[in-house]
Motif scaffolding. Structure first.
Motif: not given
Length: 430
Positions: A77-93
């Motif tokens: 799935e190398e061409h379909t997975i998009e890993e959004y490392y959204r730690a800041e989003l979670l921390r903001e909430h």
């Protein structure tokens, strides 16, 4: 034209699967050096049972720092997975989450580097409790889980909103569910990993061997309870019901999305243990509310003890009996929730699912088929994270394969069982 950077994380994962840990370490050292700009001088990959599609460990840098690393790589799935490392989003909430010092989300090079912690992951803490049957000593862990479930809900509910179909479709959490059910040229539900893992394969369950064409069309009777759906029906239903567009109008939230206990630290430094998540590879701001805690509900509760992550041990401690009776598969097994996992299920239901469903209902956003959505998502957790077939690359055997597929059907279909009673009870007070 710039040459693409080498997919060093993907290469390292392939090398570990071949047993070449030294070369895998060299690939990761090179990747970490490129990501941090500081030479990696020493690296150790943890060899644990929870790294189904990922690896983690410690790395020492030339400037004297030692960091914890984790990377996630999906085979095929190398061409379909998009890993959004959204730690800041979670921390903001307000969510308790570690924010990585370094992050790379390029396909084949997905890696996060965190400040090193001395705490254990919650998965390891729970494993020790169950290995020693320490039900008296589990209280601090259960208390920490209950605090976490209450906190997660408190930070989730304010983010509950409606979203556009395009916003929901863009969320990477679908990589864990619908994207694994589909691929070009296949009927939705029978493509992707379903095709790769199961279709046209043989299955050995207990002492019975059946081809996919037969097994997939049988109904199941598990420990005396009859279930109406076949495996084929469940996969086909999931291919329709879990489509992002089908989920887009039932409310969305900000969520981690993949907070299984191998992605959670058991932080006891300040006296009162707290659960701190990390690796929010699938976090997002428009996650369908009914999917947000599905992975945590399955992997932290029903995947234990041991049958999913340690199938060889499951074969030693569990007994299964499988026979075919016409169009029904008769399965008997002696797996059951431990007191620890039952306490986790009670907590997740009482402190997270009940109030979330009540909030969705109050807003008029709770679909009539909410149970089916939750069931099909739970069904996908074990069947799509790895192949459950005995003798496959995942090392499952006739005992663990039987338990795994029976578990998936029990969660996905519904019958007169304890889980159905738990699910029915989630709306009694709403």
């Amino acid at each position: 034209m710039t040459e693409p950077l080498a997919p060093l994380a993907a290469e390292a994962r392939r090398l570990t699967q071949q047993g070449d840990w030294q070369k895998a370490s060299e690939k990761l050292s090179q990747l970490i050096t490129e990501v941090t700009g500081v030479q990696a001088t020493g690296l150790n990959i943890n060899r644990d049972q929870y790294s189904l599609n990922s690896l983690n460990g410690r790395v020492t840098l030339a400037d004297g720092r030692t960091l914890f690393f984790k990377y996630h790589h999906e085979e095929g799935e190398e061409h379909t997975i998009e890993e959004y490392y959204r730690a800041e989003l979670l921390r903001e909430h307000g969510f308790r989450v570690d924010v990585p010092i370094y992050a790379c989300g390029e396909p084949g090079r997905q890696i996060l580097l965190y400040a090193l912690r001395d705490e254990k992951r919650l998965a390891d803490v729970c494993r020790e409790i169950e290995a020693n049957a320490d039900w008296q000593g589990m209280a601090p862990v259960v208390d920490a889980q209950r605090r976490a479930d209450a906190e997660i809900l408190a930070h989730t509910l304010p983010t509950l909103q409606q979203a556009q179909v395009s916003q929901v479709e863009a969320e990477s959490i679908h990589q864990l569910f619908w994207n694994r059910l589909v691929s070009p040229g296949h009927t939705a539900g029978l493509g992707g990993r379903v095709d790769g893992f199961y279709v046209n394969q043989d299955f050995t369950l207990g002492e019975l061997t059946l081809p996919w064409q037969s097994l997939s069309n049988l109904r199941w009777r598990i420990n005396g309870v009859t279930y109406q759906h076949t495996l084929r029906q469940l996969f086909l239903d999931a291919g329709q019901i879990l489509a992002p567009a089908a989920l887009a109008h039932h409310g969305v939230v900000v969520a981690h999305g993949d907070a299984h206990n191998a992605n959670v630290w058991f932080d006891s430094q300040d006296g009162v243990p707290q659960l701190v998540s990390f690796d929010p590879a699938f976090a997002g701001s428009h996650i369908p509310a009914l999917l947000a805690e599905i992975k945590a509900t399955f992997h932290n509760i029903f995947a234990h003890p041991c049958w999913l992550y340690e199938p060889a041990q499951a074969a030693e401690i569990y007994r299964v009996s499988v026979r075919r009776d016409g169009d029904t598969l008769e399965v008997e097994h002696d797996w059951q929730l431990t007191p620890l996992r039952q306490a986790f299920l009670d907590s997740k239901g009482e402190l997270y699912w009940k109030p979330l469903l009540a909030a969705l209902k109050a807003k008029g956003w709770l679909p009539a088929n909410w149970q089916q959505i939750m069931r099909l998502a739970l069904f996908c957790c074990p069947t799509l994270v790895m192949s459950l077939r005995a003798g496959s690359a995942s090392q499952h055997n006739p005992v663990s394969s039987t338990i795994g597929l029976a578990m998936a059907v029990m969660l996905g279909s519904g019958g007169d069982d304890e889980f159905s009673h738990w699910l029915d009870g989630l709306l009694t007070e709403a």
